[in-house]
Scaffold this active site. Structure first.
Site, PDB file in Angstrom:
ATOM      1  N   SER A   1       0.855  -1.180   0.000  1.00  0.00           N
ATOM      2  CA  SER A   1       0.000   0.000   0.000  1.00  0.00           C
ATOM      3  C   SER A   1       0.895   1.234   0.000  1.00  0.00           C
ATOM      4  O   SER A   1       1.686   1.414   0.923  1.00  0.00           O
ATOM      5  CB  SER A   1      -0.881  -0.034   1.260  1.00  0.00           C
ATOM      6  OG  SER A   1      -1.618   1.165   1.365  1.00  0.00           O
TER       7      SER A   1
ATOM      8  N   LYS B   1      -1.218  -1.017  -4.357  1.00  0.00           N
ATOM      9  CA  LYS B   1      -2.400  -0.225  -3.973  1.00  0.00           C
ATOM     10  C   LYS B   1      -1.943   1.222  -3.860  1.00  0.00           C
ATOM     11  O   LYS B   1      -0.956   1.523  -3.190  1.00  0.00           O
ATOM     12  CB  LYS B   1      -2.926  -0.763  -2.650  1.00  0.00           C
ATOM     13  CG  LYS B   1      -3.800   0.172  -1.833  1.00  0.00           C
ATOM     14  CD  LYS B   1      -4.558  -0.623  -0.760  1.00  0.00           C
ATOM     15  CE  LYS B   1      -4.572   0.062   0.589  1.00  0.00           C
ATOM     16  NZ  LYS B   1      -5.242  -0.757   1.625  1.00  0.00           N
TER      17      LYS B   1
ATOM     18  N   LYS C   1      -3.259   5.215  -2.907  1.00  0.00           N
ATOM     19  CA  LYS C   1      -4.297   5.934  -2.174  1.00  0.00           C
ATOM     20  C   LYS C   1      -4.784   7.083  -3.056  1.00  0.00           C
ATOM     21  O   LYS C   1      -3.985   7.758  -3.713  1.00  0.00           O
ATOM     22  CB  LYS C   1      -3.721   6.504  -0.873  1.00  0.00           C
ATOM     23  CG  LYS C   1      -3.264   5.425   0.107  1.00  0.00           C
ATOM     24  CD  LYS C   1      -4.441   4.859   0.881  1.00  0.00           C
ATOM     25  CE  LYS C   1      -3.965   3.924   1.986  1.00  0.00           C
ATOM     26  NZ  LYS C   1      -5.113   3.389   2.758  1.00  0.00           N
TER      27      LYS C   1
ATOM     28  N   ASP D   1      -7.337   2.888  -3.045  1.00  0.00           N
ATOM     29  CA  ASP D   1      -8.032   2.961  -1.743  1.00  0.00           C
ATOM     30  C   ASP D   1      -8.398   4.419  -1.474  1.00  0.00           C
ATOM     31  O   ASP D   1      -7.526   5.286  -1.417  1.00  0.00           O
ATOM     32  CB  ASP D   1      -7.107   2.426  -0.638  1.00  0.00           C
ATOM     33  CG  ASP D   1      -7.788   2.359   0.739  1.00  0.00           C
ATOM     34  OD1 ASP D   1      -8.964   2.753   0.856  1.00  0.00           O
ATOM     35  OD2 ASP D   1      -7.122   1.910   1.697  1.00  0.00           O
TER      36      ASP D   1
ATOM     37  N   GLU E   1     -11.155   0.371  -3.048  1.00  0.00           N
ATOM     38  CA  GLU E   1     -11.367   0.110  -1.618  1.00  0.00           C
ATOM     39  C   GLU E   1     -12.063   1.297  -0.962  1.00  0.00           C
ATOM     40  O   GLU E   1     -11.638   2.443  -1.133  1.00  0.00           O
ATOM     41  CB  GLU E   1      -9.997  -0.157  -0.967  1.00  0.00           C
ATOM     42  CG  GLU E   1     -10.055  -0.526   0.505  1.00  0.00           C
ATOM     43  CD  GLU E   1      -8.671  -0.895   1.067  1.00  0.00           C
ATOM     44  OE1 GLU E   1      -7.729  -1.145   0.281  1.00  0.00           O
ATOM     45  OE2 GLU E   1      -8.530  -0.904   2.302  1.00  0.00           O
TER      46      GLU E   1
ATOM     47  N   ASP F   1     -13.560  -1.754   3.558  1.00  0.00           N
ATOM     48  CA  ASP F   1     -12.629  -1.691   4.682  1.00  0.00           C
ATOM     49  C   ASP F   1     -13.382  -1.087   5.871  1.00  0.00           C
ATOM     50  O   ASP F   1     -13.970  -1.811   6.689  1.00  0.00           O
ATOM     51  CB  ASP F   1     -11.392  -0.856   4.269  1.00  0.00           C
ATOM     52  CG  ASP F   1     -10.370  -0.655   5.382  1.00  0.00           C
ATOM     53  OD1 ASP F   1     -10.646  -1.038   6.526  1.00  0.00           O
ATOM     54  OD2 ASP F   1      -9.288  -0.078   5.124  1.00  0.00           O
TER      55      ASP F   1
ATOM     56  N   LYS G   1      -9.349  -6.594   8.565  1.00  0.00           N
ATOM     57  CA  LYS G   1      -8.378  -6.086   9.531  1.00  0.00           C
ATOM     58  C   LYS G   1      -8.795  -6.644  10.884  1.00  0.00           C
ATOM     59  O   LYS G   1      -9.923  -6.427  11.331  1.00  0.00           O
ATOM     60  CB  LYS G   1      -8.358  -4.562   9.558  1.00  0.00           C
ATOM     61  CG  LYS G   1      -7.681  -3.966   8.333  1.00  0.00           C
ATOM     62  CD  LYS G   1      -7.597  -2.466   8.408  1.00  0.00           C
ATOM     63  CE  LYS G   1      -7.039  -1.923   7.100  1.00  0.00           C
ATOM     64  NZ  LYS G   1      -7.240  -0.455   6.997  1.00  0.00           N
TER      65      LYS G   1
ATOM     66  N   GLY H   1      -3.761  -3.742   6.469  1.00  0.00           N
ATOM     67  CA  GLY H   1      -2.730  -3.397   7.450  1.00  0.00           C
ATOM     68  C   GLY H   1      -3.058  -2.079   8.122  1.00  0.00           C
ATOM     69  O   GLY H   1      -3.856  -1.288   7.604  1.00  0.00           O
TER      70      GLY H   1
END
Ligand code: OSB
Ligand code: MG
Length: 368
Positions: free
Chosen positions: A136, A162, A164, A189, A214, A239, A263, A291
């Site tokens: 990520s 991934k 952001k 995400d 995400e 998430d 998670k 994570g």
């Protein structure tokens, strides 16, 4: 298991690289470790993955410090607990505070596996000896820096990338990354940064062959995600909307997404994570392990849960060295070519390096 003593460590660790999401930048982590000690001198370890401020969820490190010190730990001290699955019924009287509950649950699971002489992965019912991981990457001000990070991580062998995104740093970034790296397994995400007013932007992401998007919409939302999933081709991965078995059941029933990021802290511990895993397996909803910028202790728990069979997509459990100058476990977590060997020693399978723990402890509480 009978716990004679619990030690809570408030940890402050500087991150090797700052990490930026749609809600801010973390330069250091302020989190908790929980050590439970039984009558035979065995220790079990858990990590509370909260941050200093309640930006990701309503919990924060001081709230979980209070929860553990005053409410949760007193419930389990000097009590016979046969199996970690039994903790939930005790903890249930207190609403949510899942990350605090999870830290204690994780410590019990480690201890339970050690008393059985089993690696935590096997104690949970996991069978894989290796797991695949992705990475990520935080939001970068400068696209060249993002290209460079992606290139480095692809070369290191991480199985998916991934990135952001947030409003204003989305389509343009995805478009550029996709044209620079046409074939990499890529996902985005949003950390809850959009609403249904942004449906056109989110629809436009369909052309970039993302594995998933995400948590595009508000934390906790299931209904609008279901509406959005009907409008877009890209699979939605939830998430911040999944805090419990019931959330997962309702999300599946509503069609709020096609994938779940698990998670352990967010759902209240390994026992809950396992129940959700079994539900998702039955409902054909693939999982991967997310994570929370964990230290080695939390990382070890993530590795263990990922060995369950329905974790079919690469997770976010990258090498210790991506986050830390020096991790607090030995050996550190090392990913080779996107693959991680699941440890075989009993419990979490790594030694906690007490010297490193002490070095990074800013406050300690001993409860007996
Ligand atoms: O949304 O998955 C997230 C980190 C902190 C809070 C939320 C998230 C993340 C990450 C990083 O994406 C995952 C990791 O590398 O630990
Ligand atoms: Mg996320």
């Amino acid at each position: 298991m009978r716990i004679k003593e619990v030690v809570l460590y408030k940890m402050k660790m500087k991150m090797r690289h700052p990490f930026t999401t749609s809600f801010g930048t973390e330069h250091e982590r302020l989190f908790l470790l929980v050590e439970v000690k039984d009558e035979d001198g065995l220790s079990g370890w858990g990590e509370c993955v909260t941050s200093e401020k309640p930006l990701y969820s309503e919990e924060f490190t001081q709230s979980s410090w209070y929860m553990l010190n005053h409410l949760l730990v007193p419930m389990v001290l000097n009590k016979e607990i046969e199996h970690p699955d039994h903790l939930q019924s005790l903890f249930d009287v207190f609403k949510r505070n899942n990350m605090a509950k999870s830290a204690l649950d994780g410590a019990f699971w480690d201890l339970y596996a050690k008393t059985k002489g089993l690696p935590l992965s096997n104690a949970l019912g996991g069978t894989k000896s290796q797991i695949e991981v992705g990475i990520s990457l935080g939001i970068e001000e400068n696209i060249e820096n993002l290209y460079e990070s992606i290139k480095r991580k692809v070369d290191e062998g991480y199985k998916r990338i991934k990135i952001k995104i947030k409003p204003g740093k989305d389509l343009d970034v995805i478009e550029k990354v996709r044209s620079r790296f046409p074939n990499i397994p890529l996902m985005a995400d949003a950390n809850s940064a959009y609403t249904l007013d942004d449906v056109e932007t989110l629809k436009a992401m369909d052309q970039y062959n993302l594995m998933m998007i995400e948590q595009p919409l508000t934390s906790g939302d299931l209904i609008d995600h279901a509406k959005l999933q009907k409008e877009i081709q890209t699979p939605i991965c939830l998430d911040e909307s999944i805090h419990s078995y019931e959330d997962a059941r309702q999300a599946i029933e509503l069609g709020s997404g096609k994938i779940i990021n698990m998670k352990i802290g967010r759902v209240g511990g390994l026992s809950q994570a396992r129940k959700i895993h079994d539900l998702c397996k039955h409902e054909n909803i693939p999982l991967w392990c997310g994570g929370m910028l964990e230290s080695g202790v939390g990382r070890a728990h993530n590795i263990a849960i990922t060995t369950l069979s329905n974790f079919t997509l690469p997770g976010d459990t990258a090498s210790s060295s991506r986050y830390w100058h020096k991790d607090i476990i030995e050996p550190e977590v090392v990913v080779n070519n996107g693959v991680l060997d699941v440890p075989e020693a009993p419990g979490i399978g790594y030694e906690v390096n007490r010297k490193e723990v002490e070095k990074n402890t800013v406050e300690r509480s001993v409860l007996k």
